[in-house]
Design an enzyme around this catalytic site. Structure first.
Site, PDB file in Angstrom:
ATOM      1  N   GLU A   1       0.849  -1.141   0.144  1.00 29.66           N
ATOM      2  CA  GLU A   1      -0.102   0.044   0.040  1.00 29.66           C
ATOM      3  C   GLU A   1       0.823   1.219  -0.132  1.00 29.66           C
ATOM      4  OE1 GLU A   1      -2.811  -0.258   3.259  1.00 29.66           O
ATOM      5  OE2 GLU A   1      -4.283  -1.369   1.784  1.00 29.66           O
TER       6      GLU A   1
ATOM      7  N   HIS B   1       9.287  -1.183   2.678  1.00 32.87           N
ATOM      8  CA  HIS B   1       9.400  -1.192   4.218  1.00 32.87           C
ATOM      9  C   HIS B   1       9.151  -2.853   4.448  1.00 32.87           C
ATOM     10  CE1 HIS B   1       5.056  -0.640   2.401  1.00 32.87           C
ATOM     11  NE2 HIS B   1       4.688  -1.465   3.512  1.00 32.87           N
TER      12      HIS B   1
HETATM   13  P1  AMP Z   1       1.665  -2.516   3.342  1.00 36.28           P
HETATM   14  O1  AMP Z   1       0.629  -3.201   2.777  1.00 36.28           O
HETATM   15  O2  AMP Z   1       2.970  -3.710   3.068  1.00 36.28           O
HETATM   16  O3  AMP Z   1       2.352  -1.610   2.326  1.00 36.28           O
HETATM   17  O4  AMP Z   1       1.883  -2.063   4.786  1.00 36.28           O
HETATM   18  C1  AMP Z   1       1.812  -0.582   4.970  1.00 36.28           C
HETATM   19  C2  AMP Z   1       1.729  -0.630   6.475  1.00 36.28           C
HETATM   20  O5  AMP Z   1       1.944   0.742   6.791  1.00 36.28           O
HETATM   21  C3  AMP Z   1       0.289  -0.778   7.204  1.00 36.28           C
HETATM   22  O6  AMP Z   1       0.725  -2.110   8.210  1.00 36.28           O
HETATM   23  C4  AMP Z   1      -0.016   0.298   7.715  1.00 36.28           C
HETATM   24  O7  AMP Z   1      -0.649   0.061   9.102  1.00 36.28           O
HETATM   25  C5  AMP Z   1       1.346   1.113   7.960  1.00 36.28           C
HETATM   26  N1  AMP Z   1       1.154   2.464   8.113  1.00 36.28           N
HETATM   27  C6  AMP Z   1       0.441   3.419   7.338  1.00 36.28           C
HETATM   28  N2  AMP Z   1       0.632   4.683   7.736  1.00 36.28           N
HETATM   29  C7  AMP Z   1       1.345   4.452   8.821  1.00 36.28           C
HETATM   30  C8  AMP Z   1       1.867   5.666   9.754  1.00 36.28           C
HETATM   31  N3  AMP Z   1       1.611   6.901   9.346  1.00 36.28           N
HETATM   32  N4  AMP Z   1       2.802   5.079  10.751  1.00 36.28           N
HETATM   33  C9  AMP Z   1       2.919   3.847  10.907  1.00 36.28           C
HETATM   34  N5  AMP Z   1       2.662   2.845  10.147  1.00 36.28           N
HETATM   35  C10 AMP Z   1       1.706   3.224   8.967  1.00 36.28           C
END
Ligand code: AMP
Length: 125
Positions: free
Chosen positions: A105, A110
């Site tokens: 997302e 990450h």
């Molecule tokens: P992915 O689906 O691997 O891209 O995971 C994105 C992750 O980022 C998700 O687990 C979200 O909960 C996390 N996330 C999104 N915005 C933030 C933020 N501002 N601080 C910490 N985590 C976040």
């Protein structure tokens, strides 16, 4: 919406804003190569994200374009964070969603570190 892993880097993504200090985060660790912070929506008792300082969209982008020093620094940071969280003995899981089918997302690489309980099978079928 999941991202296209081949898109150009967007410096307005939320993790770029975190790296620039424009959005707060709960930092666990920071060094020259990486920042680690608590996931805002934890999926396990321990859920930390580790991101490289460099502008890379995803694992594919990073593994293809990052320098040896960036790769070494990032991999060492991920290991250091898990170790200092006390997760080596009980065990932990790393996850780097890449692109659409993996439901990535945020378009800045990450690695998720999950732990703090038995995590069960790798994927829900
Ligand atoms: P992915 O689906 O691997 O891209 O995971 C994105 C992750 O980022 C998700 O687990 C979200 O909960 C996390 N996330 C999104 N915005 C933030 C933020 N501002 N601080 C910490 N985590 C976040």
């Amino acid at each position: 919406m999941p991202i296209d892993a081949t898109q150009p880097y967007d410096d307005q993504n939320i993790f770029a804003k975190i790296l620039r200090g424009e959005i707060p985060n709960r930092t666990v660790y920071e060094d020259e190569w990486a920042l680690a912070f608590h996931d805002i929506n934890p999926q396990a008792p321990e859920h930390v994200l580790v991101i490289p300082k460099g502008a890379y969209v995803c694992w594919d982008d990073f593994s293809a374009k990052a320098s040896e020093a960036e790769i070494a620094g990032f991999v060492r940071a991920v290991g250091h964070v898990a170790r200092t969280m006390g997760l080596v003995e009980p065990g932990y899981r790393l996850l780097a969603n890449t692109g659409f089918d993996a439901h990535q997302e945020v378009p800045h690489l990450h690695v998720h570190i999950f732990g703090g309980k038995p995590l069960g099978p790798m994927l829900v079928r």
